[in-house]
Design a protein around this motif. Structure first.
Motif, PDB file in Angstrom:
ATOM      1  N   THR A   3      -5.550  -0.997   8.121  1.00  0.00           N
ATOM      2  CA  THR A   3      -5.699  -1.038   6.665  1.00  0.00           C
ATOM      3  C   THR A   3      -7.159  -1.248   6.330  1.00  0.00           C
ATOM      4  O   THR A   3      -7.901  -1.898   7.078  1.00  0.00           O
ATOM      5  N   GLU A   4      -7.579  -0.666   5.211  1.00  0.00           N
ATOM      6  CA  GLU A   4      -8.945  -0.860   4.734  1.00  0.00           C
ATOM      7  C   GLU A   4      -8.951  -0.822   3.213  1.00  0.00           C
ATOM      8  O   GLU A   4      -8.055  -0.244   2.592  1.00  0.00           O
ATOM      9  N   SER A   5      -9.954  -1.466   2.638  1.00  0.00           N
ATOM     10  CA  SER A   5     -10.091  -1.509   1.192  1.00  0.00           C
ATOM     11  C   SER A   5     -11.568  -1.465   0.841  1.00  0.00           C
ATOM     12  O   SER A   5     -12.402  -2.022   1.564  1.00  0.00           O
ATOM     13  N   PHE A  18      -9.550 -10.432   1.116  1.00  0.00           N
ATOM     14  CA  PHE A  18      -8.589  -9.365   1.397  1.00  0.00           C
ATOM     15  C   PHE A  18      -7.949  -9.782   2.708  1.00  0.00           C
ATOM     16  O   PHE A  18      -8.640  -9.947   3.711  1.00  0.00           O
ATOM     17  N   GLY A  96     -11.984  -3.437   6.827  1.00  0.00           N
ATOM     18  CA  GLY A  96     -10.688  -3.062   7.377  1.00  0.00           C
ATOM     19  C   GLY A  96     -10.330  -3.847   8.615  1.00  0.00           C
ATOM     20  O   GLY A  96     -11.142  -4.596   9.167  1.00  0.00           O
ATOM     21  N   LEU A 129      -0.193  -7.326   2.171  1.00  0.00           N
ATOM     22  CA  LEU A 129      -1.591  -7.252   1.761  1.00  0.00           C
ATOM     23  C   LEU A 129      -1.805  -8.110   0.525  1.00  0.00           C
ATOM     24  O   LEU A 129      -1.003  -8.075  -0.408  1.00  0.00           O
ATOM     25  N   TRP A 131      -5.087  -9.603  -2.161  1.00  0.00           N
ATOM     26  CA  TRP A 131      -6.470  -9.764  -2.603  1.00  0.00           C
ATOM     27  C   TRP A 131      -6.486 -10.965  -3.524  1.00  0.00           C
ATOM     28  O   TRP A 131      -5.602 -11.122  -4.361  1.00  0.00           O
ATOM     29  N   VAL A 160     -11.725  -4.000  -6.741  1.00  0.00           N
ATOM     30  CA  VAL A 160     -11.080  -3.299  -5.633  1.00  0.00           C
ATOM     31  C   VAL A 160     -10.944  -1.848  -6.059  1.00  0.00           C
ATOM     32  O   VAL A 160     -10.219  -1.531  -6.999  1.00  0.00           O
ATOM     33  N   TRP A 162     -10.057   0.872  -3.936  1.00  0.00           N
ATOM     34  CA  TRP A 162      -8.870   1.481  -3.329  1.00  0.00           C
ATOM     35  C   TRP A 162      -8.469   0.726  -2.078  1.00  0.00           C
ATOM     36  O   TRP A 162      -9.214  -0.091  -1.568  1.00  0.00           O
ATOM     37  N   VAL A 163      -7.280   1.049  -1.606  1.00  0.00           N
ATOM     38  CA  VAL A 163      -6.768   0.532  -0.336  1.00  0.00           C
ATOM     39  C   VAL A 163      -6.058   1.685   0.364  1.00  0.00           C
ATOM     40  O   VAL A 163      -5.458   2.544  -0.298  1.00  0.00           O
ATOM     41  N   THR A 165      -3.619   2.331   4.058  1.00  0.00           N
ATOM     42  CA  THR A 165      -2.962   1.721   5.205  1.00  0.00           C
ATOM     43  C   THR A 165      -2.252   2.797   6.006  1.00  0.00           C
ATOM     44  O   THR A 165      -1.586   3.661   5.432  1.00  0.00           O
TER      45      THR A 165
END
Length: 171
Positions: A3-5, A18, A96, A129, A131, A160, A162-163, A165
């Motif tokens: 996952t990354e944001s 996060f 991430g 997830l 935040w 934020v 975007w995210v 996964t």
């Protein structure tokens, strides 16, 4: 899973976070991808905070906690990375975690490996997830924000963008 944001932190004395979590104080699995503070207010605070990607884990079973850190200083990104040395509040950063297996997590920052952790106990719970933006009157968090910072919308908001996964599937 991975996952990354893409996040730009608030510029107040608070942790912009996060993370992944499931459970309660006595039984939980937690992976903190970031706890970033771009503007610590205490003299005790580490002067590296505006560049430190605080990453860690907690595996808590029957009230017994296993914990360790995998922090990374963004000034250690490669020379070609345009976000090398850029404070968390100045630009968006992509953070991430690759949750490789029940014991290993590799953290990423702006497309590069950035710290890792290996647990003794396995992660056993699916995680959610999260935040958030939080602080407390502790030097290790960086202290409390000034009231004027809390009232200033140009400083008090974590953004934020975007995210994403991905989860590995068997063929």
């Amino acid at each position: 899973m991975y996952t990354e944001s893409r996040i730009k932190t608030a510029h107040i004395s608070a942790y912009n976070t996060f993370w992944l979590n499931n459970g309660d104080i006595n039984n939980r699995d937690e992976i903190d991808i970031i706890e970033n503070n771009s503007n610590p207010s205490t003299d005790y605070s580490n002067p590296e905070y505006p560049w430190t990607m605080h990453s860690q884990y907690f595996v808590v079973k029957d009230g017994v906690t296993e914990r360790n850190k995998g922090n990374f200083d963004n000034r250690n990104l490669s020379e070609g990375n345009t976000l090398k040395g850029v404070k968390w509040n100045e630009e968006y950063h992509v953070v991430g975690a690759w949750w490789k297996d029940e014991h290993n997590v590799q953290f990423y920052l702006n497309g590069e490996p950035a710290g890792k952790i290996t647990t003794k106990q396995p992660f056993t719970l699916e995680q959610h997830l999260i935040w958030d933006l939080w602080t407390q009157d502790s030097s290790w968090v960086g202290g409390l924000p000034a009231k004027s910072d809390l009232l200033d919308d140009s400083r008090n908001t974590m953004r934020v963008d975007w995210v994403r996964t991905w989860r590995l599937e068997s063929k």
